[in-house]
Design a protein around this motif. Structure first.
Motif, PDB file in Angstrom:
ATOM      1  N   PRO A   1     -11.001  -8.133   0.382  1.00  0.00           N
ATOM      2  CA  PRO A   1     -11.982  -7.264  -0.288  1.00  0.00           C
ATOM      3  C   PRO A   1     -11.273  -6.120  -0.996  1.00  0.00           C
ATOM      4  CG  PRO A   1     -12.290  -7.292   2.113  1.00  0.00           C
ATOM      5  CD  PRO A   1     -11.148  -8.166   1.771  1.00  0.00           C
ATOM      6  N   ALA A   2     -11.948  -5.490  -1.879  1.00  0.00           N
ATOM      7  CA  ALA A   2     -11.384  -4.378  -2.658  1.00  0.00           C
ATOM      8  C   ALA A   2     -11.020  -3.243  -1.716  1.00  0.00           C
ATOM      9  CB  ALA A   2     -12.392  -3.889  -3.690  1.00  0.00           C
TER      10      ALA A   2
ATOM     11  N   LEU B   1     -12.608  -1.138   2.345  1.00  0.00           N
ATOM     12  CA  LEU B   1     -11.906  -1.103   3.611  1.00  0.00           C
ATOM     13  C   LEU B   1     -11.749   0.331   4.101  1.00  0.00           C
ATOM     14  CD1 LEU B   1      -9.096  -3.689   2.882  1.00  0.00           C
ATOM     15  CD2 LEU B   1     -11.154  -4.059   4.212  1.00  0.00           C
ATOM     16  N   ARG B   2     -11.665   0.491   5.405  1.00  0.00           N
ATOM     17  CA  ARG B   2     -11.523   1.827   5.968  1.00  0.00           C
ATOM     18  C   ARG B   2     -10.289   1.889   6.859  1.00  0.00           C
ATOM     19  NH1 ARG B   2     -17.594   3.195   7.927  1.00  0.00           N
ATOM     20  NH2 ARG B   2     -18.485   3.178   5.870  1.00  0.00           N
TER      21      ARG B   2
ATOM     22  N   ALA C   1      -3.893  -2.192   2.285  1.00  0.00           N
ATOM     23  CA  ALA C   1      -4.341  -2.851   1.052  1.00  0.00           C
ATOM     24  C   ALA C   1      -3.803  -2.127  -0.156  1.00  0.00           C
ATOM     25  CB  ALA C   1      -5.858  -2.922   1.018  1.00  0.00           C
ATOM     26  N   ARG C   2      -3.645  -0.788  -0.062  1.00  0.00           N
ATOM     27  CA  ARG C   2      -3.114  -0.035  -1.194  1.00  0.00           C
ATOM     28  C   ARG C   2      -1.636  -0.327  -1.418  1.00  0.00           C
ATOM     29  NH1 ARG C   2      -4.497   5.467   0.639  1.00  0.00           N
ATOM     30  NH2 ARG C   2      -6.145   4.646   1.929  1.00  0.00           N
TER      31      ARG C   2
END
Length: 144
Positions: A3-4, A8-9, A16-17
């Motif tokens: 997912p983008a 996400l948290r 992810a970044r």
């Protein structure tokens, strides 16, 4: 696909970044080239090693064949020597050379006295010798 990053948290968002957004083929190219070079080098090395082992195998079989031939020749020569060494062959060859059996032996003691009764050797037989007559000036050999 993941997912983008917005959705996400926490820890997942930070991971992810760090990942690139789209897969890049530029990062794979050196790896693919490295794998191809390693595989090619390995195959060439195996080919050279195999060729070297085959050459050694041919040389080994040639040396084994030569060893067998030389062993056969050595055994043949040993049989020939054994034939010449036999007592009857020695006697026959001595007679061919004009030798006769010796007479009674005599021995000298250290003080110079003679022990035993010396006797002359038997006259040679009238049979012709295979070696032929001795050339003039050649001393006749006496039995030892």
């Amino acid at each position: 696909m993941s997912p983008a990053p917005k959705q996400l948290r926490g820890r997942a968002a930070r991971l992810a970044r760090m990942m690139p957004a789209s897969p890049s083929s530029a990062a794979r190219t050196p790896f693919v080239l490295l794998v191809v070079v390693l595989l090619g080098g390995g195959l060439i090395t195996l080919l050279l090693l195999n060729s070297s082992l085959n050459e050694g195998s041919f040389e080994l079989s040639e040396l084994k064949r030569e060893t067998t031939e030389l062993t056969d020749e050595q055994q043949e020569l040993q049989r020939e020597v054994d034939g010449y060494r036999a007592p009857d062959a020695l006697e026959r060859r001595a007679r061919e050379l004009g030798m006769v059996p010796g007479g009674n032996p005599a021995f000298l003691d250290p003080d110079g006295t003679v022990r035993g009764e010396p006797g002359p050797a038997a006259e040679p037989s009238a049979a012709p010798s295979a070696a032929g007559p001795l050339p003039s000036g050649t001393p006749a050999r006496t039995p030892a």
